[in-house]
Design a protein around this motif. Structure first.
Motif: not given
Ligand code: ADP
Length: 579
Positions: A481-487, A509-511, A527-531, A539-546
């Motif tokens: 879902s991250n791959a879809v969301k951030y593509t 992988s995503d483009s 809680f990390f969210r990229s810049t 939308p996101g919480t920054g907890l998914g990847l943790a």
């Molecule tokens: P979020 O709920 O914010 O998606 P995640 O913990 O899943 O939280 O991801 C943390 C941050 O990592 C995201 O806010 C995003 O900035 C970055 N990120 C995660 N997956 C991707 C991805 N596939 N491509 C680009 N950035 C990503």
């Protein structure tokens, strides 16, 4: 011992011959003396023995090879020699036992000589000794003389010569014994140092010092060994010393440190320190005390103290030097034990902090959960009611934010659960192909809304790993879902599963928007969210990847990311293959 010649350490015959089988440096002078006696006093055999413990050992023989071979390494009980000497005639410092006094036939090696025909003839079983005694009467050895050249028992003139030699032999015997004792002491000190070097640093200071204390006491032949380690109370194998002695110990340690050597305190000074107070070995009337500092570079870590009883010998120069070496070894040991301990304390503190944080997070999440459930229930009731359009806008906002808080709260609870090593992992075989298909179903609508291509590349055969199916589903779903969301619209998401010899590999992988190296370093922090541009808009919480990282870790796997800003990302998870 019976009054026979059986155990006498002199029995020789044949041509005079010199041999010495003691350590060359120790006993060379004794051997020269033995040779001198045979030549100057006119005897064929002279044997010098030294008292070692409660035995007397032959250290030098001037006599025939047979005689030397027979006596080589011989040891006799001191008590048996003393008993035999009681039968002797006193010839000044010499002791003579005429063969007539023997009550049992002798055994052992007897000189092969015939007594000559003379009233004073020497008999093969006659014995002539010079007990070697120090000025205070302490027996240190024995000189034995046998087989006179003229076949006669020695006359007063020859006895005098023998007595003079006996005096010299005593002097050298004392020296040889001192040297032996010194070598033994050094050997013991070395064994103490070896024990210090071998002490396991991970055991903790109290345990390590207790062990080292035993080796120091034994190795340095001390009557009491104790430590002063500042700030460590009395848990360091130390005696239960009162504060004033602890303070004084600190001063002594500092002084020794300043001199970069050991200090030796005279008995009276030590007596004054301990005056009237008994610690540990209560019966110890203390003599000299050796103080050795423990420390590294500029830091004084403590000191060790070695005490001997008032009656014991003082600390020799060599022993002091050995103590300096031991203090260097001990300094290294104490430094690494202390480092070990503080590392362990830090880890324990961190663990405690982490536990506290987890408890706090789950408490808050639970507390939020109940009111949230109430709000959601009321929102559902309002769904049934006809509402003014303006109010409907507000209600929508309430609905969106409620579901956002609910998601944060649920994610927090999950994060705490999967991050808790004590939380059991239910294990069964999970096929990653199924996880991927279900995740693809979940994100399918979102992907098609964004006109994205969603490629799945799955093997024909099962890609089985062992673990908790819900957690593994959640891990795969988060990544896809991250791959879809951030593509962005029109991009591509590719999910593949590959089975290797020992592991299965999931690659997502995503483009999409990608991320900088700096962001990648913090990616798995809660809680990390990229810049990256466009990331905050999602939308996101920054907890998914943790959560993903902790799930992977507790399943014995690894996760890696490769990404570049604006050029998409690839997440690769490896998990052990189910056997
Ligand atoms: P979020 O709920 O914010 O998606 P995640 O913990 O899943 O939280 O991801 C943390 C941050 O990592 C995201 O806010 C995003 O900035 C970055 N990120 C995660 N997956 C991707 C991805 N596939 N491509 C680009 N950035 C990503």
């Amino acid at each position: 011992m019976t009054s026979t010649a059986r155990d006498r350490p002199i029995l020789a015959t044949g041509t005079p011959h010199e041999t010495s089988h003691a350590a060359p440096s120790d006993d060379d002078s004794l051997h020269l003396l033995a040779r001198g006696i045979t030549r100057m006093a006119g005897f064929q055999v002279a044997v010098i023995s030294l008292v070692i413990g409660d035995e007397i050992e032959v250290v030098s023989v001037a006599g025939s090879p047979e005689c030397a071979a027979a006596l080589r390494g011989d040891r006799f009980a001191v008590s048996s020699i003393l008993e035999e000497l009681e039968l002797a005639d006193e010839w000044g410092p010499l002791r003579f036992i005429p063969h007539e006094r023997l009550t049992a036939p002798p055994s052992g090696w007897i000189p092969d000589i015939e007594p000559i025909d003379h009233p004073d003839a020497w008999h093969p079983l006659d014995a002539l000794y010079a007990p070697l005694r120090t000025d205070d009467g302490h027996l240190v050895g024995l000189l034995s003389i046998d087989v006179p050249d003229d076949g006669l028992r020695p006359d007063p003139a020859r006895r005098r010569i023998l007595a003079e030699y006996a005096e010299q032999v005593t002097h050298f015997a004392v020296l040889a014994l001192e040297r032996r004792a010194l070598a033994e002491r050094l050997r013991m000190a070395t064994s103490a140092r070896r024990a210090i070097r071998a002490a396991p640093a991970h055991l903790g200071l109290a345990e390590v010092l207790t062990r080292v204390r035993a080796s120091l006491t034994e190795g340095f032949d001390a009557d009491r060994a104790w430590f002063w380690i500042p700030g460590r109370g009395r848990a360091d194998g130390a005696l239960d010393l009162p504060d004033d002695i602890h303070t004084l110990a600190g001063h002594l340690a500092a002084e020794a440190r300043e001199q970069d050597h050991v200090l030796v305190l005279p008995g009276e000074a030590v007596h004054n320190i301990f005056a009237g107070r008994a610690y540990g070995n209560a019966s110890l009337t203390t003599g000299e005390m050796l103080v050795a500092p423990i420390g590294t570079n500029e830091t004084l870590l403590g000191a060790f103290f070695l005490q001997r009883a008032a009656t014991a010998r003082p600390w020799s120069q060599l022993e002091q030097e050995a103590a300096v070496d031991a203090s260097h070894d001990l300094s290294r040991l104490v430094a690494s034990v202390t480092a070990f301990e503080s590392e362990r304390a830090t880890v324990a503190e961190l663990r405690e902090l982490e536990e506290y944080r987890s408890r706090l997070v789950s408490t808050i999440a639970h507390e939020i959960g109940n009111p949230l459930a109430a709000i959601t229930a009321h929102l559902e009731i309002l769904d049934e009611v006809e509402i003014d359009p303006e109010v409907a806008v507000s209600l929508d906002s309430i609905r969106r934010n409620t579901s956002r808080i609910t998601k944060v709260s649920d994610d927090l609870l999950l994060l705490v659960r999967v991050g808790n090593p004590g939380h059991p992992l239910s294990t069964r075989t999970v096929d990653l192909r199924r996880c991927v298909s279900e995740a693809a179903d979940l994100v399918g609508i979102a992907a098609s809304r964004k006109h994205q291509r969603l490629d799945l590349c799955l093997p024909q055969d099962p890609a089985a790993t062992c673990g908790d199916a819900d957690e593994l589903d959640r891990m795969v779903a988060n990544l896809v879902s991250n791959a879809v969301k951030y593509t962005p619209d029109g991009g591509t998401v590719r999910v593949s599963v590959t089975v290797h010899d020992t592991h299965v590999e999931l690659a997502v992988s995503d483009s999409g928007i990608g991320m900088s190296g700096e962001d990648q370093a913090q990616l798995f922090e809660p809680f990390f969210r990229s810049t990256a541009p466009g990331a905050a808009a999602q939308p996101g919480t920054g907890l998914g990847l943790a959560i993903v990282q902790r799930i992977v870790q507790r399943h014995g796997g690894e996760i890696q990311v490769t990404s570049a800003l604006g050029e998409g990302s690839t997440f690769v998870v490896t998990l052990p293959l189910a056997t």
